[in-house]
Design an enzyme around this catalytic site. Structure first.
Site, PDB file in Angstrom:
ATOM      1  N   GLU A 288       9.513  26.470 -10.323  1.00  0.00           N
ATOM      2  CA  GLU A 288       8.465  26.625  -9.302  1.00  0.00           C
ATOM      3  C   GLU A 288       8.629  27.918  -8.510  1.00  0.00           C
ATOM      4  O   GLU A 288       7.660  28.451  -7.985  1.00  0.00           O
ATOM      5  CB  GLU A 288       8.466  25.433  -8.332  1.00  0.00           C
ATOM      6  N   HIS A 309      23.423  18.147 -31.303  1.00  0.00           N
ATOM      7  CA  HIS A 309      22.971  17.404 -32.489  1.00  0.00           C
ATOM      8  C   HIS A 309      21.458  17.230 -32.508  1.00  0.00           C
ATOM      9  O   HIS A 309      20.925  16.477 -33.320  1.00  0.00           O
ATOM     10  CB  HIS A 309      23.698  16.052 -32.547  1.00  0.00           C
ATOM     11  N   LYS A 423      -3.681  18.778  -9.509  1.00  0.00           N
ATOM     12  CA  LYS A 423      -4.006  17.806  -8.444  1.00  0.00           C
ATOM     13  C   LYS A 423      -5.511  17.785  -8.197  1.00  0.00           C
ATOM     14  O   LYS A 423      -6.115  16.722  -8.079  1.00  0.00           O
ATOM     15  CB  LYS A 423      -3.292  18.177  -7.141  1.00  0.00           C
TER      16      LYS A 423
HETATM   17  O1  PA5 Z   1       8.894  22.336  -3.950  1.00  0.00           O
HETATM   18  C1  PA5 Z   1       7.868  21.791  -3.580  1.00  0.00           C
HETATM   19  O2  PA5 Z   1       7.374  22.040  -2.467  1.00  0.00           O
HETATM   20  C2  PA5 Z   1       7.159  20.730  -4.407  1.00  0.00           C
HETATM   21  O3  PA5 Z   1       7.590  20.675  -5.689  1.00  0.00           O
HETATM   22  C3  PA5 Z   1       7.296  19.375  -3.745  1.00  0.00           C
HETATM   23  O4  PA5 Z   1       8.649  19.069  -3.601  1.00  0.00           O
HETATM   24  C4  PA5 Z   1       6.610  18.235  -4.486  1.00  0.00           C
HETATM   25  O5  PA5 Z   1       5.327  18.619  -4.894  1.00  0.00           O
HETATM   26  C5  PA5 Z   1       6.494  17.011  -3.577  1.00  0.00           C
HETATM   27  O6  PA5 Z   1       5.770  17.342  -2.426  1.00  0.00           O
HETATM   28  P1  PA5 Z   1       5.804  16.464  -1.121  1.00  0.00           P
HETATM   29  O7  PA5 Z   1       7.186  16.402  -0.614  1.00  0.00           O
HETATM   30  O8  PA5 Z   1       4.872  17.147  -0.173  1.00  0.00           O
HETATM   31  O9  PA5 Z   1       5.300  15.078  -1.499  1.00  0.00           O
END
Ligand code: PA5
Length: 447
Positions: A288, A309, A423
């Site tokens: 990310e 493996h 989303k």
């Molecule tokens: O790093 C990030 O911000 C995202 O990957 C969130 O951790 C993930 O989408 C979950 O989001 P939230 O904590 O708002 O539910």
């Protein structure tokens, strides 16, 4: 003294000193950008000082809350997705017995997860378990609006209230979310749940050392002070060593130099199966943070020798766009030797008397050299053992490595705009208000 060492010896046949020097020259400036908070996404740099700013009162409060929950829970459900569960799971699985669900003592609390998928089978099976167990839960979402944990929590809230009644259920639920925004905050306020705040300046994937990670980790019975002390050691080290010899910088520089030699896929490897979720957490952190603007190293992971493996053939001879990073653990925490057999029918007496870890280490060295010979550079991150302290060190190591690497790649390592696309499509197809036009356009494409 830090416990982590980075060995980049086995990238040398793939990148020259001149190629490395380009990135080494950027290290001091990049550290400065991070610690002085002058780069892109600088309002999300709170994680850099979480260990040094953590107070004893805060740790005590988390521990007390965890103890209260542990006392009444055979099972503790962590409801969250992405950065709101991976850090906790990574630490808990690294430091728990490999068979903890089967071997737990009567007063142990077993941690399970929800809201990280939308599988109906998984949810029904979780409820079947919770029907039979005393339990409590943490619902964790920084935004407080993420669909997966929100859906899971609606179902679990319904279950826990039916099982214990609304008043008792309230004492068994902790919400961890933003200080004011989001549906979860409104819900938690209305219901009167104990609430912890995710700091504004810490993004989800960098939040393991906030209540997001620390509360579930403490409920699992893990020493969170040791974890934070480990992270603090690397924080102090990084603040004092903002140069190319820094072990974190060596990792970031090696990755960037390899990426620019078209080694675009990194496999994080461990020979300790309990580190599997460290790799899952790392994948989110790096994927990310770096995968944007048409750039970024693709993060993958393997547990060896298991995956030799299954993936070994590809790594040895497939497309040569890979490099490996091994988390190498010097000493296991437990001991067993290979016994001598009278008959030697399995022909293993040549290794009788050796510790299993010696064979495992030999596999590690043998594989690393074979992969290097096959065109896969190797970076080795060495830790002496797996403990709360060294896992804490690894957390800060990888977080800082990611920030350095992301800035050297010239991306903002602290945003994740691409996560929104799926989303929005999902909301549109589920009929959420405000997404009507998108829904029409999508439906035309899926006829
Ligand atoms: O790093 C990030 O911000 C995202 O990957 C969130 O951790 C993930 O989408 C979950 O989001 P939230 O904590 O708002 O539910």
């Amino acid at each position: 003294m830090i416990n982590i060492n980075t060995n980049t010896e086995h990238i040398k046949s793939f990148v020259t000193d001149v190629e490395l020097s380009v990135y080494k020259d950027k290290v001091a400036k990049t550290f400065k950008t991070i610690y002085e908070k002058t780069g892109a996404g600088n309002d999300f740099l709170g994680w850099t000082s979480l260990p040094s700013e953590m107070t004893t009162e805060f740790i005590r409060d988390i521990k007390n809350q965890a103890e209260t929950l542990r006392k009444k829970s055979e099972v503790f459900v962590v409801v969250g997705i992405g950065g709101s569960y991976l850090g906790a799971r990574a630490v808990i699985e690294s430091l728990s017995h490999s068979f903890s669900s089967l071997i737990n003592k009567d007063n142990d609390t077993h941690i399970v997860y929800a809201g990280h998928n939308m599988s109906e089978d998984y949810m029904v099976e979780l409820l079947e378990l919770l029907d039979k167990k005393e339990y409590s839960m943490a619902v964790i979402s920084k935004s407080g609006t993420t669909t997966e944990p929100a859906v899971a929590f609606r179902i679990l809230k319904n279950h826990i209230e039916k099982k214990y009644g609304k008043d008792e259920a309230r004492t068994r639920i902790v919400a961890i979310t933003d200080k004011e925004k989001g549906a979860l905050k409104t819900l938690a306020n209305t219901e009167g749940y104990k609430t912890y705040i995710v700091p504004d300046n810490v993004g989800g994937r960098y939040s393991v050392l906030t209540p997001v990670g620390l509360l579930p980790i403490a409920v699992a019975g893990i020493d969170i002070e040791e974890l934070v002390n480990g992270a603090l050691t690397i924080e102090n080290y990084c603040r004092e060593n903002q140069n190319a010899d820094n072990v974190v910088a060596q990792y970031a520089v090696a990755r960037q130099a390899l990426y620019h030699k078209v080694k675009t896929n990194e496999i994080l490897v461990s020979y300790e199966s309990r580190l599997q979720y460290i790799a899952e957490w790392w994948k989110q952190l790096y994927g990310e943070s770096e995968g944007k603007d048409g750039k970024g190293i693709f993060p993958a992971s393997d547990i060896f020798t298991t995956d030799l493996h299954s993936m070994g053939q590809y790594i040895q001879e497939g497309l040569r766009n890979l490099f490996e990073t091994i988390i190498s653990v010097e000493r296991p925490n437990k001991e067993i030797c290979i016994p001598l057999a009278d008959s030697d029918l399995d022909q293993l007496n040549y290794i009788a008397g050796k510790r299993l870890s010696e064979v495992n280490h030999t596999a590690e060295t043998a594989t690393m050299l074979a992969h290097v010979d096959g065109g896969v550079p190797n970076i080795i991150i060495q830790i002496p053992e797996i403990s709360a302290f060294t896992i804490g060190e690894l957390i800060y190591f990888f977080e800082m490595g990611c920030a350095l690497s992301g800035y050297m790649l010239e991306v903002n390592p602290f945003d994740q705009p691409g996560v929104e696309a799926y989303k929005k499509n999902m909301f549109a197809l589920l009929g959420k208000k405000g997404f009507e036009d998108r829904a029409d356009a999508l439906r035309k494409r899926i006829k």
